[in-house]
Design an enzyme around this catalytic site. Sequence first.
Site, PDB file in Angstrom:
ATOM      1  N   ASP A 130       0.697  -1.021   0.511  1.00 46.22           N
ATOM      2  CA  ASP A 130       0.158   0.203  -0.485  1.00 46.22           C
ATOM      3  C   ASP A 130       0.948   0.885  -0.029  1.00 46.22           C
ATOM      4  OD1 ASP A 130      -2.419  -1.611   0.228  1.00 46.22           O
ATOM      5  OD2 ASP A 130      -2.462  -0.953   2.426  1.00 46.22           O
ATOM      6  N   GLN A 131       0.638   2.539  -0.609  1.00 50.40           N
ATOM      7  CA  GLN A 131       1.313   3.524  -0.423  1.00 50.40           C
ATOM      8  C   GLN A 131       2.191   3.604   0.598  1.00 50.40           C
ATOM      9  OE1 GLN A 131      -0.410   6.638  -2.919  1.00 50.40           O
ATOM     10  NE2 GLN A 131       0.716   8.397  -1.861  1.00 50.40           N
TER      11      GLN A 131
END
Length: 288
Positions: A130-131
């Site tokens: 995930d970012q």
Amino acid sequence: MEYKITIPQKFQNITINNLLEEKWLVPRKQRHFLRTKKNILVNNQNVNWNDKVMEGDVVTIKFDLEDFPQTKITYGQKEFVDILFEDEHIIIVNKPEGMKTHPNNPNEIALLNHVSAYLNHPAYVVHRLDQETSGAILFAKNQFILPILSQMLEKRQIHRTYQALSQGNFNKTIFTVNKPIGRDRHDKKKQIVSSSGKKAITNVKIIKNFSQVSLVECKLETGRTHQIRVHLAYESHPLIGDKVYGKLKANRLMLHAKELSFNHPLTEQKIQVFAPSKTFDDTLQIFS
């Protein structure tokens, strides 16, 4: 592309066909190219696919440009690449929080673009973070190794260990969350535990309980979007700093991929890397 691979001891006395299909997990399409074009040699000699290889034999694999689709990518900045491990076929880097793994449109620059700039040719995503998540992430350096690594990931032969800081204390020390995960129909940015979702398994170990938070270790058996975040929120212990599933704010999402390990598919070398994170450690000190 041409690659030379020395046969390790574990692979001795195996046929070329079984080596490519069962040990190296080379996809059928690529095996077809190698067979029809006679683009595989052993000790620089043409071979029959039923011939056996022995420890120390050097296998040469050749691919023509038309064997793979051409990939174009915008280069980022190689200075952003923190290398944990690299060889001819793979590269493992330490992703900072706040950076996307790959771009969602041609105008975006993500970690994939930076790694490609470092290599001076396109890199290929094997798995994603995930970012908001930091830590160890694996990229393929060529399209020969990419499907092999993807199969390993699917067969759970690539092991990922995360550290996380979650809200509250647990009344158990080791447990498994085995709940399917699917997209929230009411919020496209969210995933939820859903009977109609895809299989998702997270193994959780409590490292230390503090007064209001807990440091936990999570090992994934599957790789669903937001898996650890969704599963711990489902257990009423959302991650600290999670703006989507939690409430307790922090300087960052407290989720870090601290370890990545697997046996190299071509050499059987044990690859194990540990990714440091100063921002995770600093934020942990605040809450502990």
